[in-house]
Design a protein around this motif. Sequence first.
Motif, short mmCIF file in Angstrom:
data_model
loop_
_atom_site.label_atom_id
_atom_site.label_comp_id
_atom_site.label_asym_id
_atom_site.label_seq_id
_atom_site.Cartn_x
_atom_site.Cartn_y
_atom_site.Cartn_z
N ASN A 169 31.99 -5.59 -27.13
CA ASN A 169 31.80 -4.33 -26.56
C ASN A 169 30.74 -3.65 -26.66
OD1 ASN A 169 32.29 -2.61 -28.56
ND2 ASN A 169 34.52 -2.19 -27.95
N ALA A 170 30.32 -2.54 -25.96
CA ALA A 170 29.04 -1.75 -26.16
C ALA A 170 28.99 -1.18 -27.75
CB ALA A 170 28.88 -0.80 -25.34
N ARG A 171 30.00 -1.05 -28.30
CA ARG A 171 29.91 -0.69 -29.67
C ARG A 171 29.84 -1.52 -30.59
NH1 ARG A 171 33.90 2.24 -26.91
NH2 ARG A 171 33.25 4.50 -26.22
N GLY A 172 29.99 -2.82 -30.34
CA GLY A 172 29.64 -4.07 -31.23
C GLY A 172 31.29 -4.48 -31.54
N ARG A 173 32.44 -3.74 -31.22
CA ARG A 173 33.65 -4.31 -31.49
C ARG A 173 34.00 -5.53 -30.80
NH1 ARG A 173 38.58 -1.89 -29.17
NH2 ARG A 173 40.31 -2.62 -30.32
N LYS A 174 34.50 -6.55 -31.49
CA LYS A 174 34.79 -7.79 -30.85
C LYS A 174 36.57 -7.47 -30.68
CE LYS A 174 31.75 -10.37 -33.82
NZ LYS A 174 31.64 -11.43 -34.63
N GLN A 175 36.65 -8.19 -29.44
CA GLN A 175 37.86 -8.24 -28.83
C GLN A 175 38.37 -9.38 -28.09
OE1 GLN A 175 36.45 -5.20 -25.85
NE2 GLN A 175 37.63 -3.59 -26.66
N TYR A 228 27.93 -3.84 -15.30
CA TYR A 228 27.24 -3.92 -16.83
C TYR A 228 27.75 -5.40 -17.12
CZ TYR A 228 32.31 -3.18 -17.86
OH TYR A 228 33.54 -3.22 -17.72
N ASP A 229 27.08 -5.75 -18.19
CA ASP A 229 26.80 -7.20 -18.64
C ASP A 229 28.08 -7.50 -19.53
OD1 ASP A 229 24.63 -7.45 -17.25
OD2 ASP A 229 23.40 -7.34 -19.22
N PHE A 230 28.27 -8.83 -19.41
CA PHE A 230 29.31 -9.36 -20.51
C PHE A 230 28.73 -9.91 -21.90
CE2 PHE A 230 31.61 -9.98 -16.44
CZ PHE A 230 32.97 -9.48 -16.72
N TRP A 231 29.13 -9.56 -22.98
CA TRP A 231 28.58 -9.74 -24.31
C TRP A 231 29.62 -10.85 -24.87
CZ3 TRP A 231 26.74 -6.16 -28.69
CH2 TRP A 231 26.47 -7.01 -29.74
#
Length: 141
Positions: free
Chosen positions: A55-61, A110-113
């Motif tokens: 996510n935008a905060r760098g958290r992996k989900q 918005y983009d998917f990372w």
Amino acid sequence: IDPEAGETESNWFTGEKADKYKKELLKSYKWSMYVAGKGLDNEYVKYADKVVKINARGRKQDRIVAVTDKAMYLCSEKYEVRRRVSFDNITKITRSLQSGEFIVHVPSTYDFWFTGPQRSKLCRVLRANGPHITITDSKLV
């Protein structure tokens, strides 16, 4: 499709794990209710697999990504649809040369990372369904 690697049009986006997620998705009540409620039950699921979304905060989900003949879906691990993106809205995929990360660019929102070992298959499935989608490599992702 890489014929030298034994891939054919019918088998290049399948595999034991992808088939497992596809079967579970199609049996899921939440998936069925979503597609029926939105009038999307005429879409054919071509691919589904587990990915890691960042996510935008760098958290992996952990997420399930499903690709139909018309769109890409991002679902929770319980197959609840979080987001649907039509292939028309996906413009580009950027792959990292230094990691397994990649970004699916969707300018209208918005983009998917993402990151994960299934990057190659997912990129190929998206590209096969959206011929206008370009794939670029970058050292910056």
